[in-house]
Write an enzyme that holds these catalytic residues in place. Structure first.
Site, PDB file in Angstrom:
ATOM      1  N   HIS A   1      -9.525   1.370   4.844  1.00 51.66           N
ATOM      2  CA  HIS A   1      -8.174   1.618   5.513  1.00 51.66           C
ATOM      3  C   HIS A   1      -8.359   2.569   6.571  1.00 51.66           C
ATOM      4  CE1 HIS A   1      -4.054   3.080   6.262  1.00 51.66           C
ATOM      5  NE2 HIS A   1      -3.808   1.747   5.895  1.00 51.66           N
TER       6      HIS A   1
ATOM      7  N   GLU B   1      -5.396  -4.489  10.653  1.00 51.76           N
ATOM      8  CA  GLU B   1      -4.479  -3.530  10.855  1.00 51.76           C
ATOM      9  C   GLU B   1      -4.665  -2.880  11.968  1.00 51.76           C
ATOM     10  OE1 GLU B   1      -2.590  -2.590   6.916  1.00 51.76           O
ATOM     11  OE2 GLU B   1      -4.303  -1.163   7.095  1.00 51.76           O
TER      12      GLU B   1
ATOM     13  N   LYS C   1       0.176   4.324  -0.392  1.00 56.37           N
ATOM     14  CA  LYS C   1      -0.428   5.471   0.053  1.00 56.37           C
ATOM     15  C   LYS C   1      -0.233   6.550  -0.817  1.00 56.37           C
ATOM     16  CE  LYS C   1      -0.076   3.676   4.748  1.00 56.37           C
ATOM     17  NZ  LYS C   1       0.095   3.868   5.874  1.00 56.37           N
TER      18      LYS C   1
ATOM     19  N   GLY D   1       2.571   2.497  10.596  1.00 57.82           N
ATOM     20  CA  GLY D   1       3.458   3.586  10.648  1.00 57.82           C
ATOM     21  C   GLY D   1       3.998   4.082  11.828  1.00 57.82           C
TER      22      GLY D   1
ATOM     23  N   GLU E   1      -6.687   4.935   7.723  1.00 59.00           N
ATOM     24  CA  GLU E   1      -6.671   6.483   7.580  1.00 59.00           C
ATOM     25  C   GLU E   1      -7.909   7.028   6.783  1.00 59.00           C
ATOM     26  OE1 GLU E   1      -2.882   6.003   5.279  1.00 59.00           O
ATOM     27  OE2 GLU E   1      -2.053   5.298   6.924  1.00 59.00           O
TER      28      GLU E   1
ATOM     29  N   SER F   1       3.582  -1.997  10.531  1.00 63.84           N
ATOM     30  CA  SER F   1       4.778  -1.931  10.745  1.00 63.84           C
ATOM     31  C   SER F   1       5.388  -3.371  10.218  1.00 63.84           C
ATOM     32  CB  SER F   1       5.249  -1.564  11.985  1.00 63.84           C
ATOM     33  OG  SER F   1       4.818  -0.207  12.254  1.00 63.84           O
TER      34      SER F   1
ATOM     35  N   ASN G   1       0.883  -1.193   0.141  1.00 66.76           N
ATOM     36  CA  ASN G   1      -0.002  -0.011   0.105  1.00 66.76           C
ATOM     37  C   ASN G   1       0.811   1.218   0.099  1.00 66.76           C
ATOM     38  OD1 ASN G   1      -1.735   1.984   0.191  1.00 66.76           O
ATOM     39  ND2 ASN G   1      -2.306   1.583   2.598  1.00 66.76           N
TER      40      ASN G   1
HETATM   41  C1  PEP Z   1      -0.772   0.416   6.159  1.00 68.07           C
HETATM   42  O1  PEP Z   1      -1.023   1.383   6.014  1.00 68.07           O
HETATM   43  O2  PEP Z   1      -1.664  -0.395   5.544  1.00 68.07           O
HETATM   44  C2  PEP Z   1       0.365   0.091   6.956  1.00 68.07           C
HETATM   45  C3  PEP Z   1       0.453  -1.286   7.505  1.00 68.07           C
HETATM   46  O3  PEP Z   1       1.349   0.815   7.064  1.00 68.07           O
HETATM   47  P1  PEP Z   1       2.989   0.652   7.741  1.00 68.07           P
HETATM   48  O4  PEP Z   1       3.266  -0.875   7.083  1.00 68.07           O
HETATM   49  O5  PEP Z   1       3.689   1.661   7.220  1.00 68.07           O
HETATM   50  O6  PEP Z   1       2.594   0.444   9.108  1.00 68.07           O
END
Ligand code: PEP
Length: 251
Positions: A96, A168, A12, A174, A98, A213, A10
């Site tokens: 997601h 998630e 973003k 992040g 976000e 992460s 992803n």
């Molecule tokens: C994501 O945005 O789906 C995500 C898991 O980000 P990150 O791997 O940077 O934590």
């Protein structure tokens, strides 16, 4: 039931078209023999077409980061499922955290987006996850259960094997703070139980990705757990070597 591991990048709001093409040129040779897994990349909308060309004939498929549930109309700035299908998207991320937090998307909207994707032959990756406050209040399973039932509402049961869930935890996205494999497995097992209530035996064929992460250093331990079928990767997916190592996890 064996489930093909599924790793999704992803990106973003990262990478111009030129940067995306450079990524593809570096990444594809690194994963060309990774045939026992499925890999997808979700670039920004602007790079979808050129990435479709770059990925053509490879073992990496294209995914969208978002979709509007309406078929067409006066929705300035939005993109329909038909448009995504036309450029070759096989998957689409919906819900997601976000988008839930920054754009106030709720479960009902997410369910409509997932249905719009399915109707155009695009497989939805439906994201769920609790915040730190919710986890600390002991509400994780209640939150995930409610997100699942709302975000999957109205989706046809016979399409269940095409639906991917991404767990998630918001506190792990992040932040560099990954859920331990034990915590992730516990929630994944709960998710599969809810999928079984909703879809019956098909739940055994559905992939549940972990996101938060994920890095080369922690992917192997996560993927060793029985209900962790893949990963949705943000930050680490921007680097071709790192994402290739994740896709070539050793479980
Ligand atoms: C994501 O945005 O789906 C995500 C898991 O980000 P990150 O791997 O940077 O934590």
């Amino acid at each position: 039931m064996p489930r093909t591991p599924f790793l999704t990048a992803n990106w973003k709001m990262h990478k111009t078209v030129a940067e995306a093409q450079r990524f593809a040129a570096a990444f594809l040779p690194l994963v060309k023999d990774a045939t026992a897994v499925e890999i997808a990349i979700a670039p920004p909308f602007t790079a979808l077409s050129r990435m479709a060309e770059a990925l053509a004939g490879s073992n990496v498929s294209l995914a969208a980061q978002n979709v509007n549930p309406e078929p067409q109309g006066a929705y300035t700035g939005e993109v329909s499922a038909l448009m995504l299908a036309e450029v070759g998207c096989r998957y689409g991320i919906v819900g997601h955290s976000e988008r839930r937090a920054l754009y106030r998307e709720d479960d009902a909207l997410i369910a409509r987006k997932a249905l719009a994707l399915l109707e155009r032959g695009i497989r939805p990756i439906v994201c769920v996850g609790e915040t730190l406050e919710q986890r600390e209040a002991g509400a994780t399973f209640e939150v995930i259960g409610a997100q699942l039932s709302g975000s999957l509402d109205g989706l046809p049961g016979e399409r269940a094997p095409e639906i991917v869930i991404a767990y998630e935890p918001v506190w792990a996205i992040g932040t560099g703070r990954t859920a331990t494999p034990e915590i992730a497995q516990e929630v994944h097992a709960f998710v599969r139980g809810r999928l079984a209530e909703r879809f019956g035996a098909a739940a055994q064929a559905m992939r549940i990705q972990y996101g938060g992460s994920v890095k080369p250093e922690n992917v192997d331990d996560l993927m060793a757990r029985p209900d962790i079928d893949g990963a949705l990767v943000g930050g680490a997916s921007l680097d071709p070597e790192a994402f290739a190592r994740i896709a070539r996890f050793r479980a």
